[in-house]
Design a protein around this motif. Structure first.
Motif, PDB file in Angstrom:
ATOM      1  N   HIS A 183      -2.677 -18.074  41.036  1.00 47.11           N
ATOM      2  CA  HIS A 183      -1.345 -17.478  41.083  1.00 47.11           C
ATOM      3  C   HIS A 183      -0.758 -17.451  42.482  1.00 47.11           C
ATOM      4  O   HIS A 183       0.384 -17.020  42.657  1.00 47.11           O
ATOM      5  CB  HIS A 183      -1.402 -16.048  40.549  1.00 47.11           C
ATOM      6  CG  HIS A 183      -1.793 -15.955  39.104  1.00 47.11           C
ATOM      7  ND1 HIS A 183      -1.803 -14.763  38.403  1.00 47.11           N
ATOM      8  CD2 HIS A 183      -2.192 -16.897  38.213  1.00 47.11           C
ATOM      9  CE1 HIS A 183      -2.188 -14.975  37.162  1.00 47.11           C
ATOM     10  NE2 HIS A 183      -2.445 -16.262  37.029  1.00 47.11           N
ATOM     11  N   THR A 184      -1.505 -17.861  43.480  1.00 48.83           N
ATOM     12  CA  THR A 184      -1.011 -17.828  44.851  1.00 48.83           C
ATOM     13  C   THR A 184      -0.069 -19.002  45.120  1.00 48.83           C
ATOM     14  O   THR A 184      -0.040 -19.991  44.375  1.00 48.83           O
ATOM     15  CB  THR A 184      -2.167 -17.894  45.855  1.00 48.83           C
ATOM     16  OG1 THR A 184      -2.833 -19.161  45.709  1.00 48.83           O
ATOM     17  CG2 THR A 184      -3.168 -16.766  45.617  1.00 48.83           C
ATOM     18  N   GLU A 185       0.675 -18.916  46.195  1.00 40.15           N
ATOM     19  CA  GLU A 185       1.586 -20.001  46.564  1.00 40.15           C
ATOM     20  C   GLU A 185       0.852 -21.314  46.789  1.00 40.15           C
ATOM     21  O   GLU A 185       1.291 -22.371  46.343  1.00 40.15           O
ATOM     22  CB  GLU A 185       2.368 -19.605  47.823  1.00 40.15           C
ATOM     23  CG  GLU A 185       3.278 -20.692  48.377  1.00 40.15           C
ATOM     24  CD  GLU A 185       4.529 -20.957  47.538  1.00 40.15           C
ATOM     25  OE1 GLU A 185       5.264 -21.910  47.863  1.00 40.15           O
ATOM     26  OE2 GLU A 185       4.752 -20.221  46.552  1.00 40.15           O
ATOM     27  N   LEU A 188      -0.071 -22.781  43.448  1.00 37.10           N
ATOM     28  CA  LEU A 188       1.083 -23.358  42.759  1.00 37.10           C
ATOM     29  C   LEU A 188       1.472 -24.690  43.384  1.00 37.10           C
ATOM     30  O   LEU A 188       1.845 -25.639  42.673  1.00 37.10           O
ATOM     31  CB  LEU A 188       2.260 -22.384  42.793  1.00 37.10           C
ATOM     32  CG  LEU A 188       2.036 -21.020  42.121  1.00 37.10           C
ATOM     33  CD1 LEU A 188       3.317 -20.191  42.167  1.00 37.10           C
ATOM     34  CD2 LEU A 188       1.546 -21.171  40.703  1.00 37.10           C
ATOM     35  N   LYS A 189       1.379 -24.789  44.680  1.00 36.76           N
ATOM     36  CA  LYS A 189       1.666 -26.071  45.340  1.00 36.76           C
ATOM     37  C   LYS A 189       0.665 -27.133  44.914  1.00 36.76           C
ATOM     38  O   LYS A 189       1.034 -28.290  44.683  1.00 36.76           O
ATOM     39  CB  LYS A 189       1.634 -25.892  46.861  1.00 36.76           C
ATOM     40  CG  LYS A 189       2.833 -25.146  47.419  1.00 36.76           C
ATOM     41  CD  LYS A 189       2.774 -25.032  48.944  1.00 36.76           C
ATOM     42  CE  LYS A 189       4.015 -24.367  49.486  1.00 36.76           C
ATOM     43  NZ  LYS A 189       3.974 -24.230  50.972  1.00 36.76           N
ATOM     44  N   VAL A 211       6.671 -17.432  38.291  1.00 37.47           N
ATOM     45  CA  VAL A 211       5.758 -18.537  38.578  1.00 37.47           C
ATOM     46  C   VAL A 211       6.312 -19.858  38.034  1.00 37.47           C
ATOM     47  O   VAL A 211       6.289 -20.893  38.724  1.00 37.47           O
ATOM     48  CB  VAL A 211       4.364 -18.254  37.981  1.00 37.47           C
ATOM     49  CG1 VAL A 211       3.519 -19.524  37.964  1.00 37.47           C
ATOM     50  CG2 VAL A 211       3.654 -17.170  38.776  1.00 37.47           C
ATOM     51  N   ARG A 214       9.077 -21.117  40.169  1.00 37.90           N
ATOM     52  CA  ARG A 214       8.565 -21.665  41.436  1.00 37.90           C
ATOM     53  C   ARG A 214       7.911 -23.025  41.224  1.00 37.90           C
ATOM     54  O   ARG A 214       8.083 -23.952  42.045  1.00 37.90           O
ATOM     55  CB  ARG A 214       7.566 -20.692  42.057  1.00 37.90           C
ATOM     56  CG  ARG A 214       6.996 -21.140  43.394  1.00 37.90           C
ATOM     57  CD  ARG A 214       8.084 -21.385  44.400  1.00 37.90           C
ATOM     58  NE  ARG A 214       7.560 -21.785  45.710  1.00 37.90           N
ATOM     59  CZ  ARG A 214       8.200 -22.583  46.557  1.00 37.90           C
ATOM     60  NH1 ARG A 214       9.409 -23.068  46.252  1.00 37.90           N
ATOM     61  NH2 ARG A 214       7.655 -22.906  47.712  1.00 37.90           N
ATOM     62  N   LEU A 218       8.825 -26.550  43.100  1.00 37.13           N
ATOM     63  CA  LEU A 218       7.823 -27.333  43.817  1.00 37.13           C
ATOM     64  C   LEU A 218       7.688 -28.733  43.229  1.00 37.13           C
ATOM     65  O   LEU A 218       7.556 -29.723  43.977  1.00 37.13           O
ATOM     66  CB  LEU A 218       6.474 -26.609  43.769  1.00 37.13           C
ATOM     67  CG  LEU A 218       6.387 -25.327  44.596  1.00 37.13           C
ATOM     68  CD1 LEU A 218       5.126 -24.550  44.241  1.00 37.13           C
ATOM     69  CD2 LEU A 218       6.411 -25.643  46.086  1.00 37.13           C
TER      70      LEU A 218
END
Length: 287
Positions: A183-185, A188-189, A211, A214, A218
């Motif tokens: 779930h962190t940035e 996700l990247k 999420v 985002r 991305l």
């Protein structure tokens, strides 16, 4: 919408029966969890509970998810399996490529590879892998796995892993999909950059909407916005026809559910009770 049965913390002797019933009921997949061992004391908080505690104890049953997928695949014909998620950080990618390729072959391409880093320092260190720089190491592991699973004679020369030309046969006859968890940035990247989908831990609807938005941003940044992309989720505050419709409208493609939980049945309940719950759930939502 796809519906997947989660089998975390179930007795091992029930897995084959659950898989057969899930297939008969029309579920699309079985989600297989990963836990290497239970350490008596933990050096880090578990990231998906409010107080950092684990939801299981030393006696909770776990099985290697790749072995489980092969065993469940042997008693089914159509239903798919994916890890949700296998902790890459404590493994070796060359050995893991052999295992993933074997499961893909034995299940006739009914296997998806859900991957994460892993949260517990002990799982890294006690398995001989460094905890430091684990994210960069896992990024390289994904590259290695995809390279080997792609088939043919390959070589790799990276910062963490280095090998000359090798080939593993048989290679999967279709690409193994990679579903990235976290779930962190940075997670996700990673999902947007190299994944065929993103898979959640337990998450609330409002957080899930953020999420998904985002991930769309991305994926556009990486030029992947037009490629197929799965959103697999364990949403803890949307249920029933209206709730599942909300999830679908938000962009979820695959709802991971544990049908017997809705009937107040525990993880150690008899197989027959869980099968009845799957049939009831399927009649209401799947079919």
């Amino acid at each position: 919408m796809k519906y997947t049965v989660g089998v975390a913390m179930n007795p091992l002797d029930q897995l084959a029966g659950i898989a057969k019933t899930a297939e008969e009921c029309g579920f699309s997949s079985i989600a297989l969890p990963d836990s290497l061992f239970f350490m008596e004391t933990q050096a880090a908080d578990y990231p998906y509970t409010p107080d950092g505690s684990r939801m299981w104890n030393a006696e909770t049953p776990w099985v290697d998810p790749l072995i489980a997928a092969a065993a469940m695949g042997a008693v089914t014909e159509k239903i798919e399996f994916y890890t949700q998620v296998l902790k890459l950080g404590s493994r070796n990618p060359v050995l893991l490529a052999r295992q993933v390729g074997s499961v893909a072959a034995l299940t006739n391409n009914r296997f998806g590879f859900g991957v994460g880093i892993g949260w517990a320092p002990e799982e890294f260190e006690w398995c001989g892998a460094p905890y430091k720089r684990r994210g960069a190491r896992v990024d390289e592991m994904i590259d290695v796995l995809k390279l080997i699973l792609g088939g043919g004679m390959v070589e790799y020369h990276g910062e963490f892993f280095d090998f000359d030309r090798l080939q593993m046969s048989p290679a999967p006859t279709k690409p193994v999909p990679f579903y990235v968890g976290g779930h962190t940035e940075v997670a996700l990247k990673r999902a947007a950059r190299v994944g065929d989908g993103w898979t959640s831990a337990m998450i609330k609807f409002d957080d899930l909407v953020g999420v998904i938005a985002r991930l769309r941003e991305l994926r556009a940044e990486y030029g992947r916005e037009n490629e197929p992309f799965e959103i697999q989720t364990v949403c803890i505050d949307r249920f029933g026809k209206d709730g599942y419709a909300e999830l679908e409208d938000a962009g979820v493609t695959d709802i991971i559910t544990v049908p017997w939980v809705f009937d107040g049945i525990g993880f150690d309940a008899p197989l027959e009770a869980k099968q009845d719950s799957m049939r009831k759930f399927a009649e209401q939502y799947v079919n």
